[in-house]
Design an enzyme around this catalytic site. Structure first.
Site, mmCIF file in Angstrom:
data_model
loop_
_atom_site.group_PDB
_atom_site.id
_atom_site.type_symbol
_atom_site.label_atom_id
_atom_site.label_comp_id
_atom_site.label_asym_id
_atom_site.label_seq_id
_atom_site.Cartn_x
_atom_site.Cartn_y
_atom_site.Cartn_z
ATOM 1 N N ALA A 529 0.836 -1.188 0.000
ATOM 2 C CA ALA A 529 0.000 0.000 0.000
ATOM 3 C C ALA A 529 0.870 1.236 0.000
ATOM 4 O O ALA A 529 2.053 1.175 0.333
ATOM 5 C CB ALA A 529 -0.917 -0.006 1.212
ATOM 6 N N GLY A 531 0.458 5.937 -0.397
ATOM 7 C CA GLY A 531 -0.430 7.067 -0.197
ATOM 8 C C GLY A 531 -1.609 7.054 -1.150
ATOM 9 O O GLY A 531 -2.690 7.538 -0.837
ATOM 10 N N PHE A 532 -1.457 6.448 -2.306
ATOM 11 C CA PHE A 532 -2.481 6.457 -3.346
ATOM 12 C C PHE A 532 -3.561 5.424 -3.116
ATOM 13 O O PHE A 532 -4.642 5.535 -3.642
ATOM 14 C CB PHE A 532 -1.813 6.122 -4.682
ATOM 15 C CG PHE A 532 -1.196 4.780 -4.630
ATOM 16 C CD1 PHE A 532 -1.940 3.666 -4.947
ATOM 17 C CD2 PHE A 532 0.102 4.612 -4.192
ATOM 18 C CE1 PHE A 532 -1.400 2.407 -4.826
ATOM 19 C CE2 PHE A 532 0.636 3.358 -4.075
ATOM 20 C CZ PHE A 532 -0.103 2.262 -4.383
ATOM 21 N N LYS A 549 -3.289 -1.828 -9.208
ATOM 22 C CA LYS A 549 -3.090 -0.671 -8.340
ATOM 23 C C LYS A 549 -4.444 -0.003 -8.189
ATOM 24 O O LYS A 549 -4.995 0.517 -9.149
ATOM 25 C CB LYS A 549 -2.077 0.261 -9.003
ATOM 26 C CG LYS A 549 -1.616 1.365 -8.107
ATOM 27 C CD LYS A 549 -0.232 1.835 -8.523
ATOM 28 C CE LYS A 549 -0.307 3.132 -9.292
ATOM 29 N NZ LYS A 549 0.994 3.560 -9.793
ATOM 30 N N ASP A 646 11.785 9.990 -10.225
ATOM 31 C CA ASP A 646 11.820 9.218 -8.987
ATOM 32 C C ASP A 646 12.473 7.853 -9.197
ATOM 33 O O ASP A 646 11.963 6.822 -8.766
ATOM 34 C CB ASP A 646 10.405 9.058 -8.418
ATOM 35 C CG ASP A 646 10.426 8.743 -6.923
ATOM 36 O OD1 ASP A 646 11.501 8.904 -6.299
ATOM 37 O OD2 ASP A 646 9.383 8.340 -6.389
#
Ligand SMILES: *[C@@H]1O[C@H](CO)[C@@H](O)[C@H](O)[C@H]1NC(C)=O
Ligand SMILES: *[C@@H]1O[C@H](CO)[C@@H](O)[C@H](O)[C@H]1NC(C)=O
Ligand SMILES: *[C@@H]1O[C@H](CO)[C@@H](O)[C@H](O)[C@H]1NC(C)=O
Ligand SMILES: *[C@@H]1O[C@H](CO)[C@@H](O)[C@H](O)[C@H]1NC(C)=O
Ligand SMILES: *[C@@H]1O[C@H](CO)[C@@H](O)[C@H](O)[C@H]1NC(C)=O
Ligand SMILES: *[C@@H]1O[C@H](CO)[C@@H](O)[C@H](O)[C@H]1NC(C)=O
Ligand SMILES: *[C@@H]1O[C@H](CO)[C@@H](O)[C@H](O)[C@H]1NC(C)=O
Ligand SMILES: *[C@@H]1O[C@H](CO)[C@@H](O)[C@H](O)[C@H]1NC(C)=O
Length: 845
Positions: A529, A531-532, A549, A646
């Site tokens: 899991a 933040g999204f 997702k 990222d």
């Protein structure tokens, strides 16, 4: 002359003995050890053993799968004790199995009564063994007519009305004993045909009748895109068969020795069978679990899942109340059976209709006529349509029940409408029960609506305010290079996705498909899991494994990144980028569906002593080169220029061949063709991987990705995190630079790496390249095409001397607004420490 005769008879002999590889000819024999293969090499026929046993069986198995998977056995109960077994044709033309080569003890035979003079046996590519009369080409016997425990595509289950042939499944006794087991699955003759599983004589589970889309006892629909099922019910036969539309899909349905029916599909990538949910699935599925005239309701709030059909009451209330429902229910009074009073029907929804073996059928009647038919016959207690979901649309055909109704249940979502006959008093009683429930529901609904309205008003005010301040903020950040393309409100976004799906850019999945694949997003299937939202593992009906997702509904930032990722990744295709298979967009659900990568992410390997030991130098350099090619593609070779922003170990996933795949494009930015630099006030990235100009000034460019790549590469070589383990003012880069200047750089090579696996000069060249990537000054850093060249096998390239790396910048990042995104999304690990969290910082000026 004599010689010629000899030659001709020799040729004749040759012809009669040596057929093609998929046939056994008249005078040919099959000894233990001989195998024949079907023409396309999909199936094999011969002798085999199971487990550690020496007993020999004759049967058919998948030829291309290393895992022994037998679909048919000839001598189920009479194995050969040794390897002397022999398969030959008898003089009457039957294919026979003898226990020894002198043909005394017969263990099995095709037992066809017609005599054939020149029979041949051929194994077809569907896995069917046929005994043919070559003169007429007719099949006199086929193994598909004598199924064992496996139902493969294009096989038929069911019976013929004329000659009494009945094809049904019988379980094995155990996984290593194919003898006749206790369980059978067969098509039933009485009333309206239905499938039933028996434990010897006792009905165990009713697969039910064919409703046009699915079996009434199996709640899941079969995917029409993969299978075409056909059910035949005419004056000649009642049978069921299924085909696969893509013949590379290997699938089989097995009646297992534990008494369950389960579909397996071969996953070629992982080289194993994936089993779908077996039937029966739950207590409510047990045959007549609630007794006659009861029905099982898994949603019931009482402790007992059983209830009585309308107009019925528990036969023995004591038993019923002590949770033994097997006695079932009986009529409250006998008005219905004597047709007194006004007769009406109660409609139940989402029902598995009762046992149809005693039902009367009329396929030539509409539902309305069916009702009249039931009303006009006093013994009729209920009716339903026979084909609930026919090809044309509406329900067709008429089933009526007379007498006790057995094995009824309700489902959560599938199931059909079922009408039970009651009188007016009973209807009023039923409605009263229902309406008190309904009244309660209405009350809850009203209060809910009020609450929602209040919330909406509040939200509206809040959003308005937010928009104002947003507009304000945006105007101060006009330096935004190219921002996320604005999809506007989510409705428009959905339209665009539908467009994409139409253009075959990005397939849309249905929510039910994904829910089924992930077992309703069960905890068991949760991979991680962030933040999204969460990531789940799933298996599609064709056996393909996926990672899903699923955006949490309240993740505002997640929505922005979701849209960004959809927009970007659907345009990208490269061996070293994670492949997206599609998305799922419904009003309350936003999901991305990726290929599932079983080997977790790179950080799982390189930052863990035991796991790291698996990676010798050839593996590490392959990973480095793969990532480099992936980044190069993003920067230079795709239709767009993309800055990932990222790159880090946890965003590099590994497939089962350890090929790296860059993932997570939630932060990525697209640049116009010749643009090379942009800047932002919202700095996103990960501590330790951010270049100084990006972390401090929000300047990002392809060179900030090069920096992150350099850090990643040095981490792979050393097995250490950049932002760990060293003193306050330095980090891994500082440490490496120190050793580089002292000429002791070999010291930093991971000690866990087998020294024999690498050439020291090659590793040093890689460290050198890494240092060229992480230089403080962005313009000094090399670009990815140069990196790929330097990492190549050409040793003649002269590398420039690296300048001082940037290694004391990390601590400048102070605030973290919690916009975390674990890169282990697809990898199964959720172990991101605070250091590995993607930071979001609004730079203050
Ligand atoms: C039989 O199979 C072998 C190897 O599997 C192959 O070399 C040979 O050509 C085949 N013969 C026929 C007649 O198909
Ligand atoms: C196999 O062995 C068992 C005992 O070991 C014997 O009863 C049986 O008859 C044998 N079967 C054959 C076909 O030889
Ligand atoms: C056939 O073989 C079995 C053992 O393999 C032997 O016991 C038997 O006597 C043989 N019968 C004949 C007729 O040769
Ligand atoms: C062959 O079939 C007949 C009836 O059709 C049956 O009586 C006999 O037992 C069968 N033989 C074998 C070896 O299955
Ligand atoms: C079949 O059922 C009987 C009686 O319950 C039991 O003894 C036997 O072990 C079962 N056989 C298998 C293969 O499960
Ligand atoms: C499935 O469809 C294919 C063609 O679409 C057809 O050839 C095949 O016979 C069908 N199979 C069944 C079992 O209906
Ligand atoms: C079905 O109904 C039509 C007209 O309603 C009739 O012509 C036809 O013969 C009927 N078929 C059967 C099998 O009863
Ligand atoms: C009512 O239906 C049953 C079953 O189909 C049938 O046997 C019986 O004859 C019918 N009765 C009348 C009056 O039609």
């Amino acid at each position: 002359m004599k010689l010629l005769f000899f030659f001709i008879s020799f040729l004749l002999l040759l012809e009669s003995c040596v057929g093609a590889n998929d046939t056994i000819m008249r005078r040919q024999s099959l000894r233990d050890g001989d195998v024949i293969f079907s023409q396309g090499n999909r199936f094999a026929f011969g002798f085999f053993s199971l487990g550690d046993s020496n007993l020999r069986y004759v049967g058919i198995w998948y030829a291309q799968i290393s895992e022994q998977t037998v679909i048919w056995v000839a001598n189920r109960d009479r194995p050969v004790n040794d390897t002397s077994g022999l398969v030959v044709f008898s003089s009457r033309g039957n294919l026979c199995l003898y226990a020894s080569s002198n043909e005394t003890e017969l263990l099995w035979s095709t037992n066809v009564s017609d005599k054939i003079s020149e029979p041949t046996a051929r194994l077809s590519d569907l896995g069917n063994l046929l005994v043919l009369d070559p003169l007429t080409g007719r099949a006199l016997w086929e193994s598909f007519d004598h199924p064992t425990d496996t139902f493969v595509p294009f096989m038929r289950l069911g019976f013929t009305r004329k000659d009494g042939l009945d094809r049904f499944l019988t379980s094995w006794r155990s996984p290593v004993d194919p003898g006749l087991g206790n369980y059978t699955l067969r098509m039933e003759r009485g009333g309206f045909p239905q499938t039933m599983m028996y434990d010897r004589e006792k009905p165990l589970w009713r697969g039910g009748s064919w409703t046009g889309q699915r079996w009434s006892g199996i709640p899941e629909k079969t995917l029409k895109s993969i299978f075409n099922i056909s059910f035949v019910n005419n004056q000649y036969e009642v049978s069921n068969t299924y085909g696969v539309l893509d013949d590379s899909v290997m699938t089989r349905v097995v009646l297992r020795e534990v008494g369950s029916l389960q579909r397996f599909t071969w996953n070629a990538r992982e080289k194993r069978w994936i089993g779908l949910r077996p039937n029966p699935q739950e207590q409510c599925d047990g045959y007549a679990y609630c007794g006659p005239n009861g029905y099982c309701d898994p949603l019931s709030r009482d402790t007992l899942e059983c209830r009585c059909l309308p107009g019925y009451v528990p036969k023995t209330p004591e038993d019923w109340n002590s949770r033994d429902p097997s006695g079932g229910c009986t009529r409250r009074d006998d008005t219905a059976s004597t047709c007194r009073g006004r007769q009406v029907f109660v409609k139940l929804e989402r029902v598995k209709i009762p046992d149809t073996s005693g039902a009367s059928v009329d396929m030539n009647v509409t539902l309305k006529e069916c009702k009249q038919k039931c009303l006009s016959n006093c013994s009729c207690v209920a009716y339903a349509s026979a084909y609930y979901e026919s090809e044309g649309g509406g329900p067709t055909g008429c089933l009526t029940w007379h007498g006790d109704m057995l094995d009824t249940r309700t489902y959560l979502s599938s199931g059909q409408d079922f009408y039970v006959r009651v009188d007016k008093e009973e209807l009023a009683r039923w409605n009263r029960d229902g309406s008190s429930r309904k009244r309660r529901l209405t009350l809850i609904l009203i209060s809910l609506i009020a609450a929602v309205m209040l919330l909406t008003v509040m939200l509206f005010c809040f959003v308005k305010k937010r928009q104002k301040s947003n507009r304000h903020r945006r105007s101060t950040t006009t330096t935004f290079a190219t921002s996320y393309v604005d999809f506007g409100d989510s409705l428009r976004f959905e339209e665009q996705l539908q467009d994409k799906a139409r253009n075959r850019e990005l397939p849309l999945f249905e929510l039910t498909t994904i829910a089924e694949a992930t077992d309703n997003f069960s905890l068991h299937n949760k991979l991680g899991a962030g933040g999204f939202g969460s990531v789940y593992k799933g298996v599609l009906e064709n056996g393909m494994e996926i990672a899903v997702k699923r955006l949490s509904t309240n993740s505002g930032q997640g929505m922005v990144e979701f849209k960004n990722e959809v927009k970007l990744i659907s345009k990208l295709q490269h061996r070293n980028l994670v492949r997206i298979l599609g998305c799922c967009v419904e009003p309350e659900e936003k999901m991305l569906i990726y290929e599932y990568l079983p080997n977790k992410s790179l950080d799982y390997f390189i930052f863990h002593e035991e796991h790291r030991a698996v990676l010798d130098w050839p593996k590490r350099i392959d990973i480095i080169r793969g990532v480099a090619r992936g980044v190069l593609y993003l920067h230079h070779d795709s239709r767009l220029r993309i800055i990932h922003r990222d790159l880090k170990a946890s965003n590099v996933l590994l497939d089962n061949e350890m090929i790296p795949k860059i993932s997570d494009f939630g932060m990525a930015r697209i640049f116009g063709g010749d643009q090379i630099e942009g800047s932002t006030k919202r700095v996103v990235g990960t501590y330790g991987y951010m270049s100084p100009e990006y972390a401090m000034d929000g300047q990002f460019s392809i060179k900030s990705d090069v920096y992150s790549f350099g850090v990643l590469m040095l981490e792979i070589i050393t097995g250490k995190k950049n932002n760990c383990c060293y003193d306050e003012f330095s980090n891994l880069l500082g440490h490496i630079w120190d050793r580089w200047e002292k000429g002791e750089v070999t010291e930093i090579i991971d000690k866990l790496m087998d020294a024999k696996s690498y050439d020291e000069r090659e590793v040093i060249k890689c460290i050198h390249t890494g240092l060229l990537c992480v230089q403080e000054n962005a313009s000094d850093r090399v670009d990815m095409s140069t990196v790929v060249l330097m990492l190549g096998h050409n040793n003649a390239i002269d590398l420039p001397s690296p300048k001082h790396p940037a290694f004391t910048t990390g601590r400048r990042i102070e605030s973290n607004d919690g916009g975390s995104s674990s890169g282990a999304w697809l990898s199964g690990e959720n172990g991101n420490s605070i250091n590995d969290v993607t930071l979001t910082t609004i730079l203050g000026r």
